[in-house]
Design a protein around this motif. Sequence first.
Motif, mmCIF file in Angstrom:
data_model
loop_
_atom_site.group_PDB
_atom_site.id
_atom_site.type_symbol
_atom_site.label_atom_id
_atom_site.label_comp_id
_atom_site.label_asym_id
_atom_site.label_seq_id
_atom_site.Cartn_x
_atom_site.Cartn_y
_atom_site.Cartn_z
ATOM 1 N N GLY A 1 19.940 27.949 35.877
ATOM 2 C CA GLY A 1 20.465 26.637 35.417
ATOM 3 C C GLY A 1 19.383 25.488 36.025
ATOM 4 O O GLY A 1 19.357 24.506 35.598
ATOM 5 N N ARG A 2 19.258 25.753 37.586
ATOM 6 C CA ARG A 2 18.438 24.698 38.020
ATOM 7 C C ARG A 2 16.936 24.767 37.748
ATOM 8 O O ARG A 2 16.464 23.530 37.837
ATOM 9 N N ARG B 1 16.144 25.370 34.710
ATOM 10 C CA ARG B 1 15.984 24.564 33.499
ATOM 11 C C ARG B 1 16.121 22.999 33.888
ATOM 12 O O ARG B 1 15.312 22.198 33.097
ATOM 13 N N ARG B 2 17.023 22.598 34.743
ATOM 14 C CA ARG B 2 16.870 21.079 35.138
ATOM 15 C C ARG B 2 15.501 20.689 35.728
ATOM 16 O O ARG B 2 14.995 19.499 35.230
ATOM 17 N N THR B 3 15.064 21.802 36.501
ATOM 18 C CA THR B 3 13.529 21.182 37.137
ATOM 19 C C THR B 3 12.604 21.179 35.761
ATOM 20 O O THR B 3 11.792 20.204 35.892
ATOM 21 N N GLU B 4 12.665 22.094 34.816
ATOM 22 C CA GLU B 4 11.723 21.698 33.787
ATOM 23 C C GLU B 4 12.100 20.707 32.819
ATOM 24 O O GLU B 4 10.748 20.038 32.252
ATOM 25 N N MET B 5 13.165 20.305 32.705
ATOM 26 C CA MET B 5 13.339 19.031 32.013
ATOM 27 C C MET B 5 12.915 17.872 32.657
ATOM 28 O O MET B 5 12.654 16.746 32.144
ATOM 29 N N LYS B 6 13.383 17.699 34.001
ATOM 30 C CA LYS B 6 12.498 16.748 34.705
ATOM 31 C C LYS B 6 11.017 16.626 34.593
ATOM 32 O O LYS B 6 10.331 15.430 34.568
ATOM 33 N N THR C 1 10.605 12.520 43.322
ATOM 34 C CA THR C 1 10.714 13.593 42.596
ATOM 35 C C THR C 1 9.310 13.913 41.778
ATOM 36 O O THR C 1 8.895 15.141 41.521
#
Length: 208
Positions: A12-13, A15-20, A55
């Motif tokens: 999950g984390r 995926r969020r990293t890839e989206m950012k 970020t």
Amino acid sequence: MATPKTAPQAPGRQRRTEMKRAAILDAAEELFVSEGFDVVSVDAIAARAEVSKRTVYDHFGDKRALFHGVLERSGEVLLRTIRAAIDEELTEDRDLREALHAFAQRVTTETFPSSVYVNFRRLHSQTSRLPEELDDEPERSLQERFLRYAEAGDLRVPNPRRAVQHFIALTMRLALDVIDETPDIASKPEELHDLIADGVDTFLRAYS
């Protein structure tokens, strides 16, 4: 500033990293294309991507590394497009003149007008060098296909690299020059068709 190493992440984390990361690349591409590398600030990119400045640095290290990340991503999309055109148009069971014309016509009328290619050219104009794989890969792929034609006896290519350079110059590069000089020619496909046909015929007179 070097890009820091990251530890393995939970799905999950991750995926969020890839989206950012994707959001940062999207924002950076829009701003680099519209305003230019020198003008755009990391603050502006972070604001457009709706992430913190920290970020951006965590993902890319500095603005120049981010720029090259944008250029590489855009170039990789183009490479896939060109490889697909080679695989689908330059087939061994097709008349050689027809195949060469279809390939050059496809790149000229579909790839060149695309937003991906337009953005890539604008990005490329802001740097003196391309990553090696982006600079050489399209020609290498064409060289491999031309060698197959040579093995089948359809082409004479003692120097495959030079043959590819001549083919590109006589067809797609010439068409691109004409499009740049006369933008409304894109609305006259028959003129581009004839230009490419002449280039293919000239190439085949020299290499077949």
